[in-house]
Scaffold this active site. Sequence first.
Site, mmCIF file in Angstrom:
data_model
loop_
_atom_site.group_PDB
_atom_site.id
_atom_site.type_symbol
_atom_site.label_atom_id
_atom_site.label_comp_id
_atom_site.label_asym_id
_atom_site.label_seq_id
_atom_site.Cartn_x
_atom_site.Cartn_y
_atom_site.Cartn_z
ATOM 1 N N GLU A 288 -3.708 80.630 26.959
ATOM 2 C CA GLU A 288 -2.387 80.012 26.806
ATOM 3 C C GLU A 288 -2.462 78.675 26.092
ATOM 4 O O GLU A 288 -1.486 78.236 25.481
ATOM 5 C CB GLU A 288 -1.720 79.820 28.186
ATOM 6 C CG GLU A 288 -0.699 80.899 28.485
ATOM 7 C CD GLU A 288 0.131 80.648 29.739
ATOM 8 O OE1 GLU A 288 0.733 81.621 30.202
ATOM 9 O OE2 GLU A 288 0.191 79.517 30.248
ATOM 10 N N HIS A 309 -22.763 98.555 32.027
ATOM 11 C CA HIS A 309 -22.649 100.017 31.993
ATOM 12 C C HIS A 309 -21.285 100.446 31.476
ATOM 13 O O HIS A 309 -20.875 101.587 31.663
ATOM 14 C CB HIS A 309 -22.936 100.579 33.383
ATOM 15 C CG HIS A 309 -24.318 100.232 33.836
ATOM 16 N ND1 HIS A 309 -25.383 101.092 33.725
ATOM 17 C CD2 HIS A 309 -24.820 99.070 34.329
ATOM 18 C CE1 HIS A 309 -26.485 100.494 34.159
ATOM 19 N NE2 HIS A 309 -26.166 99.261 34.530
ATOM 20 N N LYS A 423 10.245 87.208 28.382
ATOM 21 C CA LYS A 423 11.233 86.867 29.419
ATOM 22 C C LYS A 423 12.645 87.127 28.910
ATOM 23 O O LYS A 423 13.478 87.692 29.620
ATOM 24 C CB LYS A 423 11.115 85.383 29.805
ATOM 25 C CG LYS A 423 9.880 85.034 30.581
ATOM 26 C CD LYS A 423 9.955 83.599 31.058
ATOM 27 C CE LYS A 423 8.629 83.125 31.589
ATOM 28 N NZ LYS A 423 8.574 81.694 31.794
HETATM 29 O O1 PA5 Z 1 0.142 77.573 32.564
HETATM 30 C C1 PA5 Z 1 1.350 77.721 32.623
HETATM 31 O O2 PA5 Z 1 2.127 76.795 32.359
HETATM 32 C C2 PA5 Z 1 1.962 79.027 33.053
HETATM 33 O O3 PA5 Z 1 0.985 80.009 33.207
HETATM 34 C C3 PA5 Z 1 2.712 78.869 34.354
HETATM 35 O O4 PA5 Z 1 1.833 78.400 35.332
HETATM 36 C C4 PA5 Z 1 3.331 80.173 34.813
HETATM 37 O O5 PA5 Z 1 4.161 80.675 33.809
HETATM 38 C C5 PA5 Z 1 4.141 79.986 36.093
HETATM 39 O O6 PA5 Z 1 5.134 79.026 35.899
HETATM 40 P P1 PA5 Z 1 5.884 78.348 37.105
HETATM 41 O O7 PA5 Z 1 4.902 77.567 37.902
HETATM 42 O O8 PA5 Z 1 6.923 77.475 36.462
HETATM 43 O O9 PA5 Z 1 6.505 79.452 37.923
#
Ligand code: PA5
Length: 447
Positions: A288, A309, A423
């Site tokens: 990310e 394996h 989303k």
């Molecule tokens: O690293 C990030 O920002 C994302 O992976 C969030 O942690 C994830 O989308 C969850 O978001 P939230 O804590 O707002 O529910």
Amino acid sequence: MVKVNLGGCDSFIKEADYKAYVEKALEAFDTLENETGAGNDFLGWKHLPSKTLEGTLVQEFEAVRDDWKARGVNAVVVIGIGGSYLGAKCAVEALSHNFAKQLGTGDAPEIIFAGHNLSEEYLCEMMDYLKTRNVATVVISKSGTTTEPAVAFRIVKQYLENCYGKEEAAARIVAVTDAKRGALKSLSTQEGYRTFVIEDSVGGRFSVMSPVGLLPIVLGGFDVRALLEGAKEMEELCAKRCIECNPALQYAAMRNLLYGNGLSTEVLVTYNPKLTFLAEWWKQLFGESEGKDLKGIFPASVTYTTDLHSMGQFVQDGARIMFETVVSVEKSQRSLVIEADPQNLDGLNFLAGKHVEECNAMAELGTRLAHIDGGVPQMQVVVEKVDAYNLGSLFYFFEKACGISAYMLGVNPFNQPGVEAYKKNMFALLGKPGYEEQAAALQQRLK
Ligand code: PA5
């Protein structure tokens, strides 16, 4: 303490190129340290270990633990997704006995995760299990609006209220969320839940050393102070502007050099199944943070020797697109010696007297050498053992390296614009108010 060994890359790179990438890593390090880069309002994670050790947060987490213990709680549902889930999941997996569930966890409640998927079967089966337990929940969402945890929380909240009554249910719910914004914050205020704050300056995937990761770790009965001490040691080491002593700089420089040489995939390798979720946490952190603007090293992972394996064939012999980063653990914390067998029907007497971990270590060494011969550069990230202290070191090391590395790539490590696309489609397809136009466009495409 984390050490990095780059020796397995020597035959794949030129010394002059490495020096040039070290210069780039130092530039990126300065950007991170001076807080002048993109996303510089999300750097609160840099000092979380030292700040948390100085403050009273851990005592506050322990107060929740003790209160729930007094209520007889033996299962805590930790609800969250992405950065609000993976750090705690990784710690629970790494620090638990492999058969804790079958053996019973002793004094600490079992930690169960939810909100990290939208599987109806998962949630139904979890509820089947919760009916046999004495339950409390921690719901974690920085934005307070993420669908997966919100759905799971609605279900668990209703269950707790039906089971224990509204007042007792409220005492069994803790929310970890933003100080002011989001549906979870307003719901918590209205219902009178205990809350812990995720600071604005700490993004999800850099939040394991905030209440997001630490509260579940305390509730699970793990040594959170040792974890923070290990992280603090790396906070100090990784703040040094020195290529010889700062492992985060070494790792960031080399992975970018290998990427520059055309290797677009990094495979994180572990040899202990307890670390499988370290790799899941690492994939989210780097995936990310770096995968954007059509750039990024694709983070993949394997658990050897199991995956020797399966994926081992591809790594040895398939398309040459990857390098490996091996998380090497120096010591096993258990001891099991392979005994001699007078009949030797299985032909294994050559192993008699050796520890199983010695076989694992030779498998690791043999694989590293074979993969180098097969054209796969190898980095090693070395820790002494799998415990809370070293896990904290690994968390901080990878976070710091990720910040440096993403700046080297020229991307903002702290945003995730690409996550929004699915989303929007999901909301439109589910009929969320405000998404009517997008819903019509999608329906058109699906005809
Ligand atoms: O690293 C990030 O920002 C994302 O992976 C969030 O942690 C994830 O989308 C969850 O978001 P939230 O804590 O707002 O529910």
